[in-house]
Design a protein around this motif. Structure first.
Motif, mmCIF file in Angstrom:
data_model
loop_
_atom_site.group_PDB
_atom_site.id
_atom_site.type_symbol
_atom_site.label_atom_id
_atom_site.label_comp_id
_atom_site.label_asym_id
_atom_site.label_seq_id
_atom_site.Cartn_x
_atom_site.Cartn_y
_atom_site.Cartn_z
ATOM 1 N N ASN A 1 -0.633 -4.993 -7.844
ATOM 2 C CA ASN A 1 -1.508 -6.103 -8.241
ATOM 3 C C ASN A 1 -2.908 -5.855 -7.694
ATOM 4 O O ASN A 1 -3.086 -5.761 -6.474
ATOM 5 N N GLY B 1 -6.473 -6.074 -6.092
ATOM 6 C CA GLY B 1 -7.010 -7.034 -5.134
ATOM 7 C C GLY B 1 -8.338 -6.619 -4.541
ATOM 8 O O GLY B 1 -8.830 -7.257 -3.618
ATOM 9 N N SER C 1 -7.034 -11.193 -9.702
ATOM 10 C CA SER C 1 -5.672 -10.786 -9.375
ATOM 11 C C SER C 1 -4.764 -11.191 -10.520
ATOM 12 O O SER C 1 -5.152 -11.981 -11.398
ATOM 13 N N TYR C 2 -3.551 -10.671 -10.519
ATOM 14 C CA TYR C 2 -2.551 -11.091 -11.492
ATOM 15 C C TYR C 2 -1.832 -12.365 -11.046
ATOM 16 O O TYR C 2 -0.969 -12.880 -11.755
ATOM 17 N N ASN D 1 0.121 -18.168 -1.949
ATOM 18 C CA ASN D 1 0.235 -17.512 -3.253
ATOM 19 C C ASN D 1 0.891 -18.519 -4.193
ATOM 20 O O ASN D 1 2.093 -18.771 -4.100
ATOM 21 N N GLY E 1 0.850 -10.432 -4.423
ATOM 22 C CA GLY E 1 -0.532 -10.011 -4.556
ATOM 23 C C GLY E 1 -1.310 -10.217 -3.279
ATOM 24 O O GLY E 1 -0.764 -10.662 -2.258
ATOM 25 N N SER E 2 -2.576 -9.876 -3.323
ATOM 26 C CA SER E 2 -3.437 -10.013 -2.151
ATOM 27 C C SER E 2 -4.691 -10.787 -2.513
ATOM 28 O O SER E 2 -5.138 -10.778 -3.663
ATOM 29 N N GLU E 3 -5.236 -11.458 -1.523
ATOM 30 C CA GLU E 3 -6.518 -12.132 -1.674
ATOM 31 C C GLU E 3 -7.361 -11.814 -0.451
ATOM 32 O O GLU E 3 -6.830 -11.657 0.660
ATOM 33 N N TYR F 1 -1.796 -10.260 2.118
ATOM 34 C CA TYR F 1 -0.803 -9.910 1.103
ATOM 35 C C TYR F 1 0.347 -10.913 1.172
ATOM 36 O O TYR F 1 0.951 -11.101 2.229
#
Length: 671
Positions: free
Chosen positions: A488, A490, A543-544, A581, A587-589, A615
């Motif tokens: 994903n 990021g 992101s997805y 999330n 995913g990651s931000e 993550y």
């Protein structure tokens, strides 16, 4: 050491390396090998890993990965027998056209400083000396040699922008610093008493050596007294043996020579290079399984800029036909060491790194088309392609396909600045030709730094855009991981992408003077102050999945008083929050903290002062803690000549980019 041996040590000698500190056979010292590059073992050496460039690393916004990249790189330098690596490159992305932006860490001093800090720690953890460069004000290539342009920078700006990443590198323990070709406020950088002695050695308490860039020395005694410790590559007659006579005639003290030699050898002994350090061997294969880490790094720095109608990730069972366009999807027909192609300004082929001394010769390179063909074999979907970049008839004949991938690129190199911010070889026309017919057009931007995307970025048929940057030799594999959702995306931009080239507010100067009149109002700081809306904000990336930020808390740690340099790195405030999330995939931000200062500080509306890449699994919540140091809440006071904490109300903004709309959490504290 005799006086003659000491003097000889202050200039390089010929060797198989880019530079070499001369051996002293009588003392059993075999010399020290210096070698490029900031993104791996360079100068054409084989059997090494071609890592993502600095600008790609900055886009990861991940301190652990920054360290991991530098550590693996340090392992390769060490195993080759290299004592001193000529990196990191930490000049600021002041000019979008600068040919060496790809080597550095972007437009923000805080982000660049964190990258510099992790690089020095990671590299020197492997026993190899790091060399932050080019000190200081080397933000363009034009006139860097012929006229040695002068970077004219005021006191506040040099401290808060251009010195900042060097300060972080020094705090991390860098053993060497390379001074630059340009002049600073009219004095050559490698004999500049104010910048070398005043700022670096005294103010920052730097104890390592200052080496010249190759051929950047213009005098002997003046350079030695100005703060230069070793001249590279040597042979000019300015330093080395030539200093012996200067000591004898009294124009240079032996005490200063002793200081120079101490600084040259201190990192050698500090990192224990006198104990079982490998012998130089360019033929030794040092790659091991580093391709695995390289693929991880490549993925982490790619940025999803647009994703309409959830075009991405692709599904091999649904997207049965992929049509690929553009020479940037495949290998350059001149090989893996392109040198900018026939024009020296770019080339038709996948770009793994930029050019110049920073370029690392790939042992191999996986281009996107090759990786997609392998994926098609394994997942049973069809691929068709046109890679003749300007054969628009052939392009148009296939452009009515259901899903199209268009690859465009921009390349740059040391030695010259870019001529424009357009995609190479009519890349914009290529996108337009495809998107005029293909309702789901995905554009892959393989670029060294900023690019003007306005010719097509708002088109509805351009349903997705991935900034693939310069991801090193695992490019194709990493991209396929992202396209099909095995990873994903990021990554976040390490610079702003403008709608108009003039919006950046800075440019390459063609005159002998480069005046930094924008001061501290650079990149997003400038866009904020001038109220200019960019195309994509600094720190932006999709992101997805989706995330929510909640419950901002701000806690004071200490009273903000400083008596020495190390006090500036003491924690002052702790900012904490929850991140969740809220989507359906892992995913990651990147949580980003920006600070607004009281009026006394004369700062931009907000400046980056913290970040953390997190993550998370779907539904997972985590506490994020961001620490602001005393320096982070200070401004450079030109009257008192020190970093000062302003009195008044500080505003804290936390979110996912420098876009005000993305800063969902806000708070404040009063000093």
């Amino acid at each position: 050491m005799t006086l003659e041996e000491k003097c000889n040590s202050t200039a390089g000698v010929p060797s198989p390396c880019a530079g070499y500190v001369p051996p002293i056979t009588r003392l059993g010292f075999n010399g020290m090998c210096l070698q490029d590059a900031p993104s791996g073992v360079g100068d054409g050496v084989g059997f090494v890993t071609s890592f993502p460039g600095g600008i790609h690393t900055a886009a990861m916004w991940d301190k652990d990965l920054m360290f991991k990249r530098a550590s693996i790189m340090g392992q390769e330098f060490r195993e080759k027998g290299v004592n001193i690596a000529l990196g990191p490159m930490i000049n600021i992305d002041r000019n979008a056209l600068h040919g060496r932006n790809w080597e550095g860490f972007g437009s923000d001093p805080y982000l660049s400083g964190m990258n510099a800090y992790q690089y020095v720690l990671g590299l020197q953890d492997q026993g190899v000396v790091a060399t932050p460069k080019h000190y200081i004000g080397n933000e363009q290539e034009t006139n860097r040699l012929s006229d040695s342009y002068s970077a004219n920078i005021d006191d506040k700006t040099v401290h808060e922008i251009y010195l900042w990443p060097f300060a972080d590198a020094v705090y991390a323990g860098a053993g060497s610093v390379m001074c630059s070709y340009n002049r600073v406020n009219q004095t050559h950088a490698c004999q500049n008493n104010k910048t070398l002695n005043g700022l670096l050695k005294n103010e920052l308490a730097y104890r390592g050596n200052v080496m010249s860039d190759w051929g950047a020395t213009h005098a002997g005694v003046e350079s030695a007294l100005g703060g230069l410790d070793i001249e590279m590559p040597g042979g000019s007659g300015f330093m080395g043996y030539a200093l012996l006579a200067k000591v004898h005639d009294g124009s240079l003290s032996e005490a200063r020579v002793n200081d120079m030699v101490t600084r040259i050898f201190a990192p050698y002994f500090l990192l224990e290079q006198d104990q079982s350090f490998p012998k130089l061997d360019w033929n030794r294969d040092v790659t091991h399984d580093h391709y695995k880490v390289n693929r991880e790094l490549a993925r982490a720095g790619m940025i999803l800029l647009k994703n309409l109608r959830n075009t991405l990730p692709l599904n091999a069972s649904v997207n049965r036909l992929l049509t690929i366009f553009g020479a940037a999807a495949t290998q350059y027909d001149g090989g893996l060491n392109p040198g900018g192609g026939p024009t020296g300004q770019g080339y038709d082929g996948a770009i793994y790194q930029g050019g110049g001394s920073g370029f690392v010769k790939p042992t191999y390179g996986v281009d996107p088309l090759s990786a997609l063909l392998a994926k098609a074999r394994d997942s049973n979907f069809q691929i068709q392609f046109v890679t003749r970049q300007t054969d628009f008839d052939a392009v148009s004949s296939l452009a009515s396909a259901p899903l199209c991938l268009v690859f465009i690129s921009a390349w740059s190199s040391e030695g010259s600045d870019r001529q424009n911010l357009n995609a190479w070889n009519q890349g914009d026309k290529l996108v337009q030709t495809v998107a005029a017919k293909c309702a789901s057009t995905i554009v892959l931007v393989n670029s060294v730094s900023q690019l003007n995307l306005e010719a097509w970025v708002e088109w509805d048929n351009v349903s997705a855009v991935i900034w693939t940057a310069i991801p090193g030799s695992e490019y194709g594999n990493a991209l396929v991981d992202i396209l099909f959702g095995d990873y994903n995306p990021g990554g976040k931009l390490a610079f702003t992408i403008a709608k108009k080239d003039s919006d950046y507010g800075t440019n390459i100067t063609q005159t002998p003077d480069s005046n930094y009149t924008e001061g501290v109002f650079l990149d997003y700081r400038h866009f904020d102050a001038a109220m200019i809306t960019p195309r994509f904000h600094f720190g932006y990336g999709l992101s997805y999945t989706t995330f929510s930020l909640t419950e901002l808390k701000i806690a004071k740690v200490i009273d903000q008083t400083t008596s020495n340099v190390s006090d500036l790195y003491t924690p002052a405030y702790i900012v904490s929050l929850y991140i969740t999330n809220t989507g359906n995939v892992r995913g990651s931000e990147v949580v980003q903290l920006y600070l607004g200062f009281p009026d006394e500080a004369a700062e931009p509306p907000k400046v980056l002062r913290g970040f953390s890449r997190v993550y998370l699994e779907p539904g997972e919540t985590m506490t994020v803690t961001l620490t602001m140091r005393v320096k982070d809440i200070s401004y450079w006071n030109v009257i008192t000549q020190q970093f000062t904490v302003a009195n008044g109300n500080y505003k804290v903004y936390v979110g996912t980019s420098a876009n005000w709309d993305d800063l969902k959490l806000q708070g404040s504290f009063i000093v």
